[in-house]
Write a protein that holds these residues in place. Structure first.
Motif, PDB file in Angstrom:
ATOM      1  N   GLN A   9       4.597   2.206   1.672  1.00 50.73           N
ATOM      2  CA  GLN A   9       5.750   2.588   0.863  1.00 50.73           C
ATOM      3  C   GLN A   9       6.376   3.872   1.402  1.00 50.73           C
ATOM      4  O   GLN A   9       7.602   4.021   1.453  1.00 50.73           O
ATOM      5  N   GLN A  10       5.513   4.802   1.840  1.00 46.17           N
ATOM      6  CA  GLN A  10       6.012   6.054   2.438  1.00 46.17           C
ATOM      7  C   GLN A  10       6.783   5.773   3.725  1.00 46.17           C
ATOM      8  O   GLN A  10       7.805   6.407   4.000  1.00 46.17           O
ATOM      9  N   PRO A  68       0.827  -1.210   0.000  1.00 51.61           N
ATOM     10  CA  PRO A  68       0.000   0.000   0.000  1.00 51.61           C
ATOM     11  C   PRO A  68       0.863   1.262   0.000  1.00 51.61           C
ATOM     12  O   PRO A  68       2.007   1.244   0.463  1.00 51.61           O
ATOM     13  N   GLU A  69       0.297   2.338  -0.508  1.00 52.63           N
ATOM     14  CA  GLU A  69       1.052   3.593  -0.623  1.00 52.63           C
ATOM     15  C   GLU A  69       1.536   4.094   0.744  1.00 52.63           C
ATOM     16  O   GLU A  69       2.664   4.559   0.888  1.00 52.63           O
ATOM     17  N   ASN A  70       0.662   3.984   1.767  1.00 52.59           N
ATOM     18  CA  ASN A  70       1.058   4.465   3.099  1.00 52.59           C
ATOM     19  C   ASN A  70       2.270   3.687   3.634  1.00 52.59           C
ATOM     20  O   ASN A  70       3.133   4.255   4.307  1.00 52.59           O
TER      21      ASN A  70
END
Length: 530
Positions: free
Chosen positions: A285-286, A281-283
């Motif tokens: 990856q951050q 998920p993008e969160n």
């Protein structure tokens, strides 16, 4: 003792379902500092004492007035003239014998100047009715030590809450719409081996009608892939066709009618949620790209050590797969098949936990810093990790956030205007050492003075035309209420703020970042990223 544990489980049964035993333990170790006794702040504390927060300390040197006793259930009219902190502490402690409480009448500004380390022993600080200078001083100190500050008050029909936290890491964010982690599109070898050992054709009627939907979907998925160049159904049209094929798997009886096989119907209904690709998920990856995840040391918190281990897990294995959650949803099945599947998923999840643990061995897993339960919870929630960071109070006051400016410009009657009005009330108090409208004779002049405050503030933000576009009703309402606390609004805000404080203490669920405004005139609210 076991009997005492049983009593506690009975007492806190409903909340244990929300944040579990481990969440309750963290709550029972928490120390809360409440600054200033108001109707709103005592409501917040009430809602923390009832679920069993560890201890609290009330900091307030003021004495009870008739007005205080009139709008605050925790200040008795018979105690007018006594210390607010003392009376409130005594009455609040009656709510829950498990909770410890104390008070001090020391002056907040003197504490900040002479003994700033006083605040470092608290889990969360809750403040109400602070002037701007003191608020900034307190916020700067707590920011330095990453102690969350929750400022909350009610002003007439308007409620205000601001959460200031430099960094807050959430493992168990409890998302509402999470898919089950079944891995049907990229199955692990043990799952493939088990499902391949099942032959649907050789089953009798009872066995066939009790095959778990997960097995049915995998079997039909392989057949679909063979016909479509190894591709799974992707779009709505393909999935609709796939569902029809699954339903065609229901057996036909000797009368030419379909058997009643609920498991195939269930399989068809679960296509959209079960056939989900594994991806980062993008969160998350951050979080992997965050400097704190990349540069781990012994001073790193458990969250970042585990995040670093998770990053290595992903990099060294399938680049898109996280540790398996290991849980199965309820499904129509015979007990034997369900338990077998459950054990396969649990075993794989345990293997993934052991692998991640091996990556963090250098940072505390071995010396007891990280418990097995903590690592397990982290792996189960790997897809839902969140890191929350707010702007500091000084940043908020130096530069208005773009999201607030956009909201004010695009929506003429947005509840964000109340944020502007409350900021102007602070400026008014700084200029005149009182709130607008508290003296009935000065209401007209206060309206003019408050409008000037609005003009000054909006001009400094670069939206000078806002005050002209704004209805006079806002300024009139602020002056009309004269900083009065209405108990129904205070009670509502007490519930909202206590909920956010519990999120901060337990590190479960995602707290509101920034400002929350409640408009009791319309029963609406807005969260603003300030």
């Amino acid at each position: 003792s076991i009997a005492k544990m049983g009593e506690k489980e009975k007492k806190y049964d409903r909340q244990l379902r929300l944040w579990g035993d481990h969440g309750q333990q963290v709550l029972e170790r928490a120390r809360i500092c409440l600054i200033n006794v108001t109707a709103t702040s005592t409501e917040i504390l009430k809602n923390l004492i009832l679920p069993g927060v560890g201890s609290f300390l009330i900091l307030d040197g003021g004495r009870i007035s008739g007005e205080d006793a009139g709008n605050n259930f925790f200040l008795d009219p018979s105690a007018i003239g006594q210390l607010k902190a003392k009376v409130a502490t005594e009455l609040l402690l009656e709510l829950n014998p498990d909770v410890k409480g104390d008070y001090t009448e020391e002056d907040l500004n003197q504490l900040l100047d002479r003994n700033p380390q006083f605040f470092q022993c608290f889990t969360v600080i809750i403040a109400s009715s602070l002037d701007v200078v003191t608020h900034k001083k307190l916020a700067a100190l707590l920011w330095k030590h990453n102690i969350p500050l929750v400022t909350c008050y009610s002003y007439g029909f308007i409620g205000y809450m601001r959460i200031i936290v430099r960094e807050h890491c959430v493992v168990e964010s409890h998302p509402d719409n999470a898919h089950e982690d079944l891995r049907l599109l990229d199955p692990f070898p043990e799952l493939v081996e088990y499902i391949d050992s099942i032959d649907l054709e050789k089953m009798d009627k009872k066995q066939h009608s009790h095959v778990p939907y997960l097995v049915i979907l995998y079997k039909f998925l392989q057949a679909w892939k063979n016909e479509h160049g190894g591709q799974a159904p992707k779009n709505w049209k393909e999935k609709k066709l796939f569902k029809e094929k699954v339903l065609q798997g229901v057996r036909i009886n000797e009368h030419g009618m379909q058997e009643d096989e609920e498991n195939f119907e269930e399989a068809s209904k679960q296509v959209n949620t079960a056939l989900v690709e594994s991806k980062i998920p993008e969160n998350l990856q951050q979080i992997f790209n965050d400097a704190k995840c990349c540069n781990i040391s012994e001073n790193s918190t458990n969250f970042w050590i585990l995040a670093n281990g998770l990053k290595q897990f992903v990099q060294n294995n399938d680049k898109s797969s996280l540790p398996l959650r290991g849980s199965l949803p309820d499904m129509f099945s015979d007990s034997e098949s369900y338990v077998k599947l459950q054990n396969i998923y649990k075993t794989k999840a345990k293997q993934d936990i052991d692998l991640l643990t091996s990556y963090i061995r250098d940072f505390g897993a071995v010396n007891g810093r990280l418990s097995d339960q903590e690592i397990k919870r982290f792996c189960r929630n790997a897809s839902f990790l969140q890191v929350v960071r707010s702007r500091s109070l000084s940043e908020e006051y130096e530069n208005a956030s773009q999201s607030i400016l956009d909201g004010l410009i695009s929506e003429g009657d947005s509840d964000a205007i109340w944020y502007v009005m409350l900021r102007c009330v602070e400026q008014f108090y700084t200029n005149f050492s009182r709130y607008p409208g508290v003296k009935a004779d000065d209401i007209d002049i206060d309206v003019t003075r408050l409008k000037n405050c609005v003009q000054e503030l909006t001009r400094s933000w670069g939206v000078p035309g806002l005050v002209e576009a704004m209805s006079d009703d806002y300024v009139q309402e602020i002056c009309r209420v004269g900083a009065a606390e209405i108990h129904s609004v205070a009670s509502y805000m007490g519930g909202v703020a206590a909920q956010e404080v519990i999120k901060l203490i337990t590190a479960q669920y995602v707290p509101i970042v920034g400002v929350y405004i409640y408009n009791g005139l319309k029963s609406t609210s807005v969260s603003l990223n300030v």
